[in-house]
Every structure is written in C-alpha cells, then in structure tokens.
Design a protein around this motif. Structure first.
Motif, PDB file in Angstrom:
ATOM      1  N   LEU A 185       4.384  11.240 -29.697  1.00 19.72           N
ATOM      2  CA  LEU A 185       4.419   9.895 -29.122  1.00 19.72           C
ATOM      3  C   LEU A 185       5.105   8.907 -30.060  1.00 19.72           C
ATOM      4  N   ARG A 186       4.879   9.065 -31.344  1.00 20.20           N
ATOM      5  CA  ARG A 186       5.507   8.159 -32.318  1.00 20.20           C
ATOM      6  C   ARG A 186       7.023   8.331 -32.327  1.00 20.20           C
ATOM      7  N   SER A 187       7.489   9.549 -32.199  1.00 21.70           N
ATOM      8  CA  SER A 187       8.937   9.766 -32.170  1.00 21.70           C
ATOM      9  C   SER A 187       9.572   9.096 -30.950  1.00 21.70           C
ATOM     10  N   ILE A 188       8.844   9.075 -29.838  1.00 26.44           N
ATOM     11  CA  ILE A 188       9.377   8.441 -28.625  1.00 26.44           C
ATOM     12  C   ILE A 188       9.426   6.925 -28.777  1.00 26.44           C
ATOM     13  N   THR A 189       8.307   6.309 -29.185  1.00 22.82           N
ATOM     14  CA  THR A 189       8.271   4.846 -29.322  1.00 22.82           C
ATOM     15  C   THR A 189       9.209   4.364 -30.424  1.00 22.82           C
ATOM     16  N   MET A 190       9.352   5.165 -31.459  1.00 28.70           N
ATOM     17  CA  MET A 190      10.233   4.782 -32.565  1.00 28.70           C
ATOM     18  C   MET A 190      11.702   4.842 -32.147  1.00 28.70           C
ATOM     19  N   PHE A 191      12.031   5.745 -31.249  1.00 31.76           N
ATOM     20  CA  PHE A 191      13.432   5.936 -30.856  1.00 31.76           C
ATOM     21  C   PHE A 191      13.869   4.923 -29.798  1.00 31.76           C
ATOM     22  N   VAL A 192      12.986   4.603 -28.868  1.00 27.33           N
ATOM     23  CA  VAL A 192      13.407   3.747 -27.750  1.00 27.33           C
ATOM     24  C   VAL A 192      13.591   2.295 -28.182  1.00 27.33           C
ATOM     25  N   THR A 193      12.816   1.828 -29.146  1.00 28.79           N
ATOM     26  CA  THR A 193      12.910   0.438 -29.597  1.00 28.79           C
ATOM     27  C   THR A 193      12.991   0.422 -31.127  1.00 28.79           C
ATOM     28  N   VAL A 194      14.108  -0.065 -31.638  1.00 24.13           N
ATOM     29  CA  VAL A 194      14.347  -0.109 -33.083  1.00 24.13           C
ATOM     30  C   VAL A 194      14.176  -1.558 -33.540  1.00 24.13           C
ATOM     31  N   LEU A 195      13.260  -1.763 -34.480  1.00 25.52           N
ATOM     32  CA  LEU A 195      12.974  -3.102 -34.986  1.00 25.52           C
ATOM     33  C   LEU A 195      13.705  -3.334 -36.311  1.00 25.52           C
ATOM     34  N   PRO A 196      13.966  -4.590 -36.640  1.00 29.76           N
ATOM     35  CA  PRO A 196      14.555  -4.893 -37.951  1.00 29.76           C
ATOM     36  C   PRO A 196      13.597  -4.534 -39.082  1.00 29.76           C
ATOM     37  N   VAL A 197      14.138  -4.367 -40.248  1.00 26.50           N
ATOM     38  CA  VAL A 197      13.338  -4.003 -41.408  1.00 26.50           C
ATOM     39  C   VAL A 197      12.363  -5.138 -41.706  1.00 26.50           C
ATOM     40  N   ALA A 198      11.080  -4.779 -41.870  1.00 23.30           N
ATOM     41  CA  ALA A 198      10.044  -5.794 -42.087  1.00 23.30           C
ATOM     42  C   ALA A 198      10.037  -6.318 -43.507  1.00 23.30           C
ATOM     43  N   SER A 199      10.494  -5.541 -44.477  1.00 23.26           N
ATOM     44  CA  SER A 199      10.477  -5.936 -45.883  1.00 23.26           C
ATOM     45  C   SER A 199      11.886  -6.276 -46.338  1.00 23.26           C
ATOM     46  N   THR A 200      11.961  -7.302 -47.155  1.00 24.53           N
ATOM     47  CA  THR A 200      13.264  -7.694 -47.707  1.00 24.53           C
ATOM     48  C   THR A 200      13.539  -7.023 -49.042  1.00 24.53           C
ATOM     49  N   THR A 201      12.548  -6.324 -49.584  1.00 30.95           N
ATOM     50  CA  THR A 201      12.705  -5.708 -50.903  1.00 30.95           C
ATOM     51  C   THR A 201      12.668  -4.172 -50.848  1.00 30.95           C
ATOM     52  N   TYR A 202      12.312  -3.588 -49.716  1.00 25.15           N
ATOM     53  CA  TYR A 202      12.221  -2.124 -49.623  1.00 25.15           C
ATOM     54  C   TYR A 202      13.629  -1.528 -49.629  1.00 25.15           C
ATOM     55  N   TYR A 203      13.813  -0.447 -50.399  1.00 27.59           N
ATOM     56  CA  TYR A 203      15.131   0.179 -50.515  1.00 27.59           C
ATOM     57  C   TYR A 203      15.385   1.070 -49.310  1.00 27.59           C
ATOM     58  N   CYS A 204      16.549   0.891 -48.699  1.00 31.07           N
ATOM     59  CA  CYS A 204      16.999   1.731 -47.599  1.00 31.07           C
ATOM     60  C   CYS A 204      18.319   2.386 -47.990  1.00 31.07           C
ATOM     61  N   SER A 205      18.427   3.672 -47.733  1.00 30.00           N
ATOM     62  CA  SER A 205      19.666   4.393 -48.044  1.00 30.00           C
ATOM     63  C   SER A 205      20.808   3.852 -47.208  1.00 30.00           C
ATOM     64  N   PRO A 206      22.001   3.927 -47.738  1.00 25.99           N
ATOM     65  CA  PRO A 206      23.160   3.437 -46.970  1.00 25.99           C
ATOM     66  C   PRO A 206      23.400   4.303 -45.736  1.00 25.99           C
ATOM     67  N   LYS A 207      23.931   3.682 -44.723  1.00 25.21           N
ATOM     68  CA  LYS A 207      24.196   4.390 -43.478  1.00 25.21           C
ATOM     69  C   LYS A 207      25.454   5.251 -43.622  1.00 25.21           C
ATOM     70  N   ALA A 208      25.453   6.346 -42.877  1.00 29.91           N
ATOM     71  CA  ALA A 208      26.620   7.230 -42.884  1.00 29.91           C
ATOM     72  C   ALA A 208      27.644   6.831 -41.844  1.00 29.91           C
ATOM     73  N   ASN A 209      27.235   5.951 -40.899  1.00 26.53           N
ATOM     74  CA  ASN A 209      28.108   5.490 -39.823  1.00 26.53           C
ATOM     75  C   ASN A 209      28.601   6.636 -38.948  1.00 26.53           C
ATOM     76  N   ALA A 210      27.936   7.774 -39.072  1.00 27.72           N
ATOM     77  CA  ALA A 210      28.262   8.930 -38.225  1.00 27.72           C
ATOM     78  C   ALA A 210      27.096   9.897 -38.339  1.00 27.72           C
ATOM     79  N   THR A 211      26.808  10.525 -37.260  1.00 30.60           N
ATOM     80  CA  THR A 211      25.698  11.483 -37.242  1.00 30.60           C
ATOM     81  C   THR A 211      26.195  12.832 -36.748  1.00 30.60           C
ATOM     82  N   ASN A 212      25.809  13.864 -37.427  1.00 27.94           N
ATOM     83  CA  ASN A 212      26.090  15.230 -37.018  1.00 27.94           C
ATOM     84  C   ASN A 212      24.902  16.092 -37.413  1.00 27.94           C
ATOM     85  N   GLY A 213      24.958  17.328 -37.036  1.00 30.14           N
ATOM     86  CA  GLY A 213      23.838  18.219 -37.295  1.00 30.14           C
ATOM     87  C   GLY A 213      23.539  18.390 -38.767  1.00 30.14           C
TER      88      GLY A 213
END
Length: 448
Positions: A264-292
C-alpha cells in the motif's frame, strides 16, 4: 348377561364371560370402580403397580377390588377368584420385584433409602452421592456405588485424540508469507527509486505548509535517534516472536501484515509525490533517466541498508505518504503488546513510550509531514486489528452474506494462512533451539 371381571390395570380392557355361550367378550369397567379411580387422588396408576404413599396414615396399597365368580374359560382354562375373595391390582412388592419392573433404576447401596420391603417400605429418589463425577487430567472417572460388589466401579474415559493439532506449524505457509514480504519490500524500494526522479526541485518548491513542521525547528540528529529506537523496538519484537511457542503462526501473520503495508505504501508513494519536507536532508542527484540498471542499483543500495538513513544508504527522497518509520515503530509495539506475557506490562509501557518518542523524533527531524505519520498509524493499527479479528473468530473465516470483511481483496490469502488455526493463539513460550536440553521441559509438546 352378568359380568365378573378382575382388573389388572386401569387401562387394560376387562374380560367378560358369557354364561350362555361360554365365549370371551369385551365390556366396560363398572361405573363404581371408574369413579373411585378418578376421584381418589391418592391412587397411583402406572405400569409398575401401586405403592404406599408416605405421610398417609393407615392407607393400604391402592387397589381396585372387583367381585369375581369362578368361571371356566375354554381357550386358556383360566379359573377366576370366587365372589367372596377380593383381588388386588398391586400386591405388596419386594425390592427385587421393583428392580424387575423398573430395570433402569440405580442399584441400592447399603443402608440406602431404596432398601426395604413390605408395606412399610418407602420409595425415595436416589441420593446425590449416586453419581460422583470427577474431572481428572487423563480422563473422566465415574464412581458408582454398587449394591452387589459394595465397591467402587471406575470408568476412565480417555480424552479424544485430535487427528490434527489445533495450532499446526505449517512452516511452508510461513515461508510463503516471508517471500511475500521480500517481494513487496523490493517493490517499495523500486518505487522509491523511480519517485526520486519525480521529486519537485528543492530550489523551486519549498516544503508544504504543515502545522507541526512550521512550528518546530529541524534537527538532523533526531532522525538518527528515531532509527536507533526503531532498531531497539524491532529487535525486542523479534525476540518475542522467536520465543513464542507458536512462532510460525505469529511470524506469518507479521510477514503478511507488513507485506500489505509495504504494498500500500508503494502505491500511495508513487501516485502522489510531495516536495522534500526538510531543507537540510541530503538527496542524491537525479540521473534524469531511468533504466533497469539504475533502478536495480538503487534497490540494492536501499536493501543493503535496511531502508535506514543512519548507515548512509538511504539518500533518495520522495518516500512520504505514508511514513515507513511510523509503520515499523507502531508494528513493533503491537507485536510486543499482543504476543508477550501480560505480566510483562512494564515492557509494554516502555515499548509504547519508545514508539511515541521515535515518531516524534521523525517529525522533529522533518523527515516526514504530520499527515504521513497520521496515515501510517491509522493504516497499521487498522490492518493489524482487522487481521486479528478475522483470525480469532471462526465464523469470520467463512464467506457469508453478512460477513462484509470477506470482501477484502486480501481475504483469500488470509484464509489460506489461517484456515487451520483453531482460535486465538495462546501466550505460550518455549526455548526455540534443540540445545541445550536443560532448557526444555521433561515432556515437550512437539505437536504444537
């Protein structure tokens, strides 16, 4: 025609003998005898004769006397009494006669109220000591005082043997539930790997308005405290599961509930994407492309760190609705409270406090929005209590017009896991390993 009869029973038809043709005929009881039987309440009319009623002074055995004359019957050559004699319907009965007429009555014991004969004998109900039933561990013993042997006759009824144990282990089902948990956890991590690319840019979109986050300053160390408390809670719950006597049943329940929560968490997490809640938490850079390959690499990184940030493996953002930290903390408390001994209530209270503090630390670290925590608590507790309500009531395990819980989409899987479990699982515990032997009882129950 003159009739001389001898009545042997009030309900028996009388015998009428005709003098002219000397043949047998049927006639009615004289009116005087019928009136005496109906109007006299002291008469006892039954198939076993008449008895002397206690408390009536000088009342003889109730009988009906009918004058009879000696007549000869051709077919059975029966000679009736003379007119001067009176025939009684219920002569004095002895104790043996009573038993012959009433074979279902219990045998009399020594100095019992059944003993005695003659006109002065009194009939009472059997004493309360006649049946002495005692419950024993190995069966049912029935003590009976017999008049013949003057001893005790014991009938031991062994307990019924069950073809199937009430709480079967069914290890294969537990393994299937574990596979379900692993698959759904992989689905959740794969969803997070995909959602990370869809998270709104932090430079353009700030955190959403939140009543708690807007009034509490973010503290990065609080997330580490929350995850340390998660490790303590999960290890405590795991110890409870290991030492539980019916551990395989409890484990597959936990595996299935967690697998449903992750799915259920995978479904709710995928359908609605929220902005990052923390301004200090480290997030990895995006790859701008997805593959297997990228998705598999991120999944392996998340699984190797058990989904925690304290080990530096969880560097992907976007897993908000709903809170996985809250799910694990709440689930650990529910397991400890449900399956640990009731006398360990201090442990229950400590587990509850640890869970509450862990959830608060997640909010203090701005790791989740407040709505994530609320939804996670509601979904976890509702699913846990709903599952156990179905498991503890046999009538809810069957499809029926009034069982609306049977319409749940995961109900067939539930029936597969719980159909052979015979009721609520008792709180029993044992040493899980075959060694050392001194940890086991003298007579271990291996059929549980």
């Amino acid at each position: 025609m003159e009739c001389r009869v001898s009545i042997e029973h009030p309900l028996t038809q009388c015998l009428c003998v005709q003098e002219e043709c000397n043949v047998r005929g049927i006639c009615d009881v004289p009116v005087e005898a019928v009136a005496r039987m109906v109007l006299d309440p002291k008469n006892s009319h039954n198939d076993y004769g008449s008895f002397h009623s206690p408390g009536v002074q000088g009342s003889p055995h109730h009988a009906i006397d009918v004058e009879s004359s000696s007549h000869q019957v051709n077919d059975d050559t029966t000679v009736l009494h003379s007119e001067s004699e009176s025939s009684r319907l219920a002569p004095d009965m002895t104790q043996s006669d009573l038993y012959q007429r009433q074979p279902l009555l219990p045998p009399s014991a020594k100095n019992d109220s059944w003993s005695g004969s003659g006109k002065g004998s009194v009939l009472h109900s059997p004493s309360s000591e006649y049946y002495d039933v005692e419950d024993k561990t190995e069966g049912l013993s029935i003590h009976r005082n017999g008049s013949l042997s003057n001893g005790i006759v014991k009938i031991d009824v062994p307990p019924p043997l069950r073809e199937e144990p009430r709480f079967p282990k069914e290890k294969w089902k537990t393994f299937v539930a574990f596979l379900m948990l692993v698959v759904n956890f992989i689905i959740t991590t794969a969803t997070l790997a995909l959602v990370h690319e869809r998270v709104p840019d932090r430079d353009k979109y700030g955190p959403l308005p939140d009543i708690f986050l807007d009034n509490v300053k973010a503290a990065d160390w609080a997330l580490d405290v929350s995850e340390i408390l998660i490790m303590i809670s999960t290890n405590t719950a795991f110890i409870v599961l290991i030492f539980h006597k019916h551990r395989y049943i409890v484990m597959r329940r936990v595996f299935m509930i967690l697998s449903l929560l992750y799915l259920l968490r995978s479904i709710t997490m995928f359908v609605t994407v929220l902005p990052v809640a923390s301004t200090t938490y480290y997030c990895s850079p995006k790859a701008n492309a997805t593959n297997g390959y990228i998705v598999a690499q991120r999944v392996w990184q998340l699984i190797s760190g058990f989904g925690l940030s304290i080990n530096g493996k969880h560097t992907y953002c976007g897993d908000y609705i709903y809170s996985g930290h809250t799910v694990i903390l709440t689930m650990s408390y529910l397991i400890i409270a449900e399956y640990s001994p009731k006398r360990c209530f201090p442990v229950h209270w400590i587990s509850w406090i640890v869970s509450v503090v862990g959830v608060i630390m997640v909010l203090v670290a701005h790791g989740h929005y407040a709505v994530d925590v609320i939804i996670a608590y509601y979904v976890t507790t509702t699913l846990f209590w709903m599952y156990h309500t179905l498991a503890n009531n046999a009538n809810l395990k069957q499809n029926g017009p009034n069982n609306f819980l049977a319409r749940l989409w995961w109900f067939p899987v539930f029936r597969y896991f719980e159909k052979n479990v015979g009721g609520p699982v008792p709180r029993q515990y044992e040493w899980p390993l075959p060694w050392p032997r001194w940890c086991h009882g003298k007579h271990p129950n291996r059929n549980s």
